[in-house]
Design an enzyme around this catalytic site. Structure first.
Site, PDB file in Angstrom:
ATOM      1  N   HIS A 185      53.006  26.832 -40.043  1.00 35.28           N
ATOM      2  CA  HIS A 185      52.623  26.504 -41.423  1.00 35.28           C
ATOM      3  C   HIS A 185      51.335  25.695 -41.445  1.00 35.28           C
ATOM      4  CE1 HIS A 185      53.504  25.073 -45.632  1.00 35.28           C
ATOM      5  NE2 HIS A 185      52.739  24.089 -45.194  1.00 35.28           N
ATOM      6  N   GLU A 186      51.274  24.672 -40.582  1.00 32.91           N
ATOM      7  CA  GLU A 186      50.063  23.839 -40.570  1.00 32.91           C
ATOM      8  C   GLU A 186      48.857  24.628 -40.074  1.00 32.91           C
ATOM      9  OE1 GLU A 186      49.957  21.078 -41.969  1.00 32.91           O
ATOM     10  OE2 GLU A 186      52.110  20.877 -42.268  1.00 32.91           O
ATOM     11  N   HIS A 207      47.295  26.547 -42.822  1.00 30.27           N
ATOM     12  CA  HIS A 207      46.357  25.758 -43.632  1.00 30.27           C
ATOM     13  C   HIS A 207      44.989  25.715 -42.984  1.00 30.27           C
ATOM     14  CE1 HIS A 207      48.705  24.228 -46.880  1.00 30.27           C
ATOM     15  NE2 HIS A 207      49.602  23.640 -46.122  1.00 30.27           N
ATOM     16  N   GLU A 218      50.611  25.717 -50.743  1.00 29.24           N
ATOM     17  CA  GLU A 218      51.805  25.591 -49.908  1.00 29.24           C
ATOM     18  C   GLU A 218      52.570  26.903 -49.826  1.00 29.24           C
ATOM     19  OE1 GLU A 218      52.591  23.050 -48.042  1.00 29.24           O
ATOM     20  OE2 GLU A 218      50.862  21.931 -48.742  1.00 29.24           O
TER      21      GLU A 218
END
Lengths: 184, 564
Positions: free
Chosen positions: B174-175, B178, B258
């Site tokens: 997930h990070e 980003h 997100e």
């Protein structure tokens, strides 16, 4: 006079358009090559870790000589393989032998608790994951290249400059695709 | 979806340059107002005070073109200066502000995290990502990126201890999403800018509060009163402006990021269930991140400050909230996995609560004994720990198991072989047991490096390592330890501590610290963090000495009391 200028303008536009598409295709083709070399890096790392693993296991698993020898033979095959198809088959076979080695090592709790073995197990797990991820990345890049090469109007430019489709990194052995049956 | 790192590089986000323009505009407006205020005040004051006789009308003067250009230039310079100081050396500065540390290569949990980072960086095409850890028990993760191309992903110690490998991988994915989508860059820059506005706002707050107390309801006399009131209004205005800027900047952080990052993470790891489990665990317990700054919420996977605006779905919250509601994120992920919420909660409940487990007492189990041949005599029988602490054993020393006739050289026996590893030689670290005087053995416990005495089973380690061990729950404890822990908790509830009898060992003078061997101050008995387990701590180097079992007891007491 004006008509000439317009035609010239259109020709220039077409040339720029072709250049743009060509550069895009070059980028995709290089990505595919990069993806393939990434897989190679991870596979080689696995080859380097295996002798250490076998040595550590030998001390504890004296009665499992056959399993250990299978792993060594499979590794040698994988190192020797030259063309892509042979490589794929050899690597899949090696994965199979490693799986049986770890399955057998469940019977030896002393081996599992050994510090060296735990480190090696973690290293091998992460290498296997990296192989999986690099294959995934490679296949995704191949997908994008194939789609670009075959879509209209990019396929015209691809045909002019001989951009070919690439092959996916697939599972070759049909037995790998079978769902393993669990017997109690 | 173009998630490939090389593709995204071309589509750089323009948000950050809009923010730069906004900054200049804000400074311009502020300077303009301040200039107008001062100019007209001066006019008014000068006119009334010194030119009482003049018939010149008092008019509100606006600015002319030259003044306009000057103010614009001034605002641009200040704005650019602010921008440059915000974006310079972003990752190291923010790392310091978040209290994050580099990974410890000797810690096996940190090593596992480093391996996971390497795996995810392979998955996104080879971009190098640095790893950071915040030493707190809470669970959260964040990503940082700056203009120099550095990218970092950080997690908390609590997250590393409580999530499985697949769940940590999903969070890292997930990070990394980003970072790949570059919205991490704009969020990091905006957080850094807000930080500069945030702190002065606090100072201004304090100043205005102080002023209003001092002037006691604005009962002031004469000319002096007018000035105080004016400055007070000016400061209130300043405070309002700074708060508005901070809120305005929040507009640029969309909560949609997100959702996108969740989707890209699933595409990277092909595992929506692990991400859903991780989000559920993080959001339901201990999501803080050891921070007191409000300006960094956006970089975290789940908002470390529980804000009710995050959980609502109105237009205002769409603009101002930095994160979407957790339930909405979970439902999107569970849809992908064809699972429903109840199944998820049930499966999370099933994972065993390790601390409550009761395991067999290892110290009571008889392990195999060994005989060792040295100088024509068979020494022993020793168990494995005692063999390992013998100084004179060599790789070619003959060794045999008790009851077995087979002789082997020591380096061939797997249980003993590891002591010949260069790193493990006890003589290497120069630390000796304060009670038994044998060399302490460097070993691994719950992923942390500790020094253990093989004879009395005492342990030496620092406070950082103790914190990590308390958070991690690799092992269950035996019934004996559970009983002692229960007794301690009961005593805790009953009242003040009475001095425990010192044990058979002579501890009245205290133990000598193995590391600094300080002549004057010996290690003194102390309680660790208020738990009623007495330990010895060196006042000079901070190292703690645990006698046999005390470390397990402390862990058991701690884990029984925690809300995990």
């Amino acid at each position: 006079m004006i008509a000439l200028a317009v035609v010239l303008g259109i020709v220039l536009l077409v040339i720029f358009w072709i250049i743009g598409i060509y550069n895009g295709l070059v980028q995709l083709r290089e990505n595919v090559k990069n993806g393939w070399s990434q897989i190679d890096v991870q596979l080689k790392r696995r080859h380097d870790l295996i002798p250490n693993l076998v040595e550590t296991a030998k001390g504890y698993m004296e009665h499992e000589k056959e399993t250990l020898e299978n792993v060594i033979k499979a590794r040698q095959q994988a190192v020797d393989a030259s063309n892509i198809k042979d490589k794929q088959m050899a690597e899949n076979f090696l994965s199979g032998t490693l799986k049986s080695l770890f399955a057998v090592s469940e019977n030896y709790p002393n081996l599992k608790a050994d510090q060296q073995m735990m480190k090696l197990h973690e290293e091998l797990t992460t290498t296997e994951n990296k192989i999986g991820f690099s294959r995934q990345y490679y296949n995704d890049e191949v997908n994008r290249l194939n789609v670009a090469v075959q879509s209209f109007p990019d396929n015209i430019v691809a045909g002019m400059f001989n951009f070919a489709k690439a092959d996916f990194f697939e599972i070759e052995e049909p037995s790998e695709k079978e769902v393993p049956t669990v017997k109690f | 979806m173009p998630y490939s790192f090389t593709q995204i590089e071309k589509e750089k986000s323009n948000t950050i340059y809009i923010v730069l323009c906004l900054l200049v505009v804000v400074y311009f407006v502020f300077s303009l107002l301040a200039y107008l205020l001062v100019k007209n005040f001066l006019n008014f004051y000068v006119m009334t005070e010194f030119l009482r006789n003049s018939q010149r009308p008092l008019a509100f003067e606006f600015i002319n073109f030259i003044e306009f250009m000057c103010i614009l230039m001034f605002a641009t310079i200040i704005g650019c200066f602010h921008w440059l100081s915000s974006v310079d050396n972003l990752v190291p500065r923010l790392k310091q502000m978040l209290f994050a540390k580099d990974l410890d290569p000797k810690d096996s949990y940190h090593q596992k995290f480093q391996n996971i980072l390497d795996e995810v960086s392979v998955a996104i095409g080879g971009k190098k990502i640095e790893g950071l850890v915040i030493p707190t028990m809470a669970m959260n993760a964040f990503a940082l990126q700056d203009f120099e191309g550095r990218a970092a992903i950080g997690v908390t110690e609590g997250l590393l201890a409580r999530l499985s490998r697949a769940q940590i991988e999903a969070v890292v994915g997930h990070e990394a999403a980003h970072i790949v989508m570059e919205d991490c860059l704009s969020t990091t820059v905006i957080s850094s800018i807000m930080q500069i506005f945030g702190d002065p706002a606090k100072d201004v707050n304090a100043l205005t509060d102080g002023l209003s107390y001092r002037s006691g309801g604005f009962r002031v006399r004469g000319r002096g009163g007018g000035y105080v009131i004016l400055f007070w209004y000016l400061f209130c205005f300043l405070r309002w402006i700074m708060r508005s800027i901070s809120n305005l900047l929040r507009l640029f952080i969309s909560r949609q990021r997100e959702y996108r990052a969740d989707a890209v993470a699933v595409r990277l790891t092909r595992d929506p269930v692990s991400l859903a489990e991780a989000l559920h665990k993080i959001s339901s317990r201990w999501r803080g991140a050891n921070l007191n700054a409000q300006n960094f919420e956006a970089i975290f996977i789940v908002n470390p400050l529980y804000r009710s605006i995050d959980e609502s779905t109105s237009i205002a919250s769409d603009l101002l909230a930095t994160h979407p509601p957790v339930n909405a994120r979970l439902s999107v992920l569970l849809d992908m996995a064809h699972m429903d919420m109840d199944t998820l909660v049930q499966s999370l409940k099933k994972s065993p609560d390790k601390a409550r487990r009761i395991v067999q007492d290892v110290s009571l189990v008889s392990s195999s004994k060994w005989l060792i041949f040295n100088q024509n005599v068979w020494h022993g029988p020793y168990n494995v720990d005692q063999v390992v602490s013998l100084d004179w054993i060599r790789p070619d020393t003959l060794i045999k198991k008790l009851g077995d006739e087979k002789l082997s050289q020591a380096f061939k026996v797997p249980e003993v072989r590891h002591i010949f590893n260069k790193e493990n030689t006890s003589s290497g670290n120069g630390l000796s047991c304060p009670i038994c005087a044998v060399m302490l053995n460097k070993t691994d416990y719950e992923g942390v490096e500790i020094f253990k005495c093989n004879v009395c089973k005492g342990v030496l380690l620092g406070t950082d390592e103790v914190e990590k061990i308390l958070i991690r729950e690799d092992f269950g404890f035996s019934e004996r330890i559970h009983n002692i822990a229960d007794k301690i908790k009961k005593e805790n509830n009953e009242g003040w501590v009475e001095k425990k009898e010192d044990k058979q060992l002579n501890r009245e003078n205290g133990l000598q610290c193995p590391k600094c061997k300080h002549q004057k101050e010996r290690m003194r008995r102390t309680f660790y963090r208020g738990f009623r387990v007495e330990l010895d701590q060196c006042k000079w180097c901070g190292l703690l000495w645990f006698d046999k079992d005390e470390l397990e007891i402390l862990q058991c007491v701690f884990e029984k009391g925690s809300f995990v």
